[in-house]
Design an enzyme around this catalytic site. Structure first.
Site: not given
Ligand code: MN
Ligand code: MN
Length: 270
Positions: A120, A151, A242, A245, A251-252, A261, A265
């Site tokens: 999940h 998991n 970073d 990304e 791009d979060f 950011q 980041e």
């Protein structure tokens, strides 16, 4: 007489609008949950031509789906105490009926014998307020192949930790997905990611907005190899936004100002 009637009609209308307005506001504030408050990391859209970055918006979570990988690129969800209750684990893994017509919809059986768990992204235990909400986490578009050691140990530990933050009154915005590809599960041609990453933005309390995110906002980011023998603890897998990304090309936190950011980041949680 005539003036009197106009007065009462006017008053009636005013009361109607006032009560209606409050009703509408209470209904929308109860049902409006923005799982993408922090942004849409890959600019996914619900255009069926967007076969490998297809946006699916559900009441319980939002995701970008890759029809060639047959797994989500990312899944994004809000977590606060309102999502938690005592619903049992539905365990009803099933194809997602909301995929566009003609797209292959992964079945539960496509993972059978693969050696990988049906992992999940939005955890079942994050959606226990009622049976339908829990059941939504078992749609196969919320699932990707994870090793048991990933998991059931590291990943599960971090999921459990995030719910302890919620019990302390925090509200979380979480984005998770897989990166890279080890191989595919033969039967369903399902991509097995090389690692699974997750970003958790910790808001001090419920109801805050993007503008409340500052350079002091806690972010927990991990990248966990989709391998064996990883230990139990998630802390060895901490990384920065970073780095994720760079790894994914997404791009979060794109709805957060670029200055903030930049500041948050690059940090690694301690
Ligand atoms: Mn899991
Ligand atoms: Mn960013």
């Amino acid at each position: 007489m005539k003036k009197n009637l106009t007065f009462w009609l006017g008053l009636g209308l005013a009361i109607f609008l006032l009560v209606g307005g409050f009703w509408l506001q209470s209904v929308t504030s109860q049902t409006r949950v923005d799982h993408l408050m922090l942004g849409n990391p890959s600019n996914a859209s619900s255009d069926v031509a967007n076969v490998d970055n297809y946006l699916m918006t559900k009441p319980e979570y939002v995701l970008s789906y890759s029809s060639s990988k047959r797994i989500p690129n990312w899944v994004s969800w809000q977590l606060n105490s309102s999502w938690l209750g005592d619903a049992d684990r539905a365990n009803n893994f099933r194809p997602d009926p909301d995929l566009p017509k003609g797209w292959f919809a992964v079945r539960q059986s496509d993972y059978t014998g693969s050696g990988y768990d049906r992992g999940h992204m939005t955890p079942s235990a994050d959606r226990t307020k009622d049976p339908d909400t829990n059941s939504a986490t078992f749609l196969m578009t919320n699932i990707l192949p994870q090793t048991a050691d990933n998991n059931r140990k590291v990943w599960e530990r971090l999921e459990a930790y995030s719910r302890t933050l919620v019990k302390q009154g925090k509200e979380l915005y979480i984005i998770a997905g897989g990166a890279g590809q080890k191989e595919v599960i033969k039967t369903g041609k399902i991509s097995i990611p090389a690692s699974t990453w997750k970003i958790i933005v910790v808001m001090d309390k419920t109801g805050l907005s993007v503008s409340d995110i500052s350079d002091r906002t806690r972010i927990i980011a991990v990248n966990v190899p989709n391998e064996k023998d990883l230990g139990e603890d998630w802390k060895p897998y901490l990384t920065s936004v970073d780095k994720i990304e760079k790894l994914t090309g997404y791009d979060f936190l794109s709805n957060v100002s670029t200055e903030i950011q930049k500041a948050i980041e690059s940090k690694v949680d301690k």
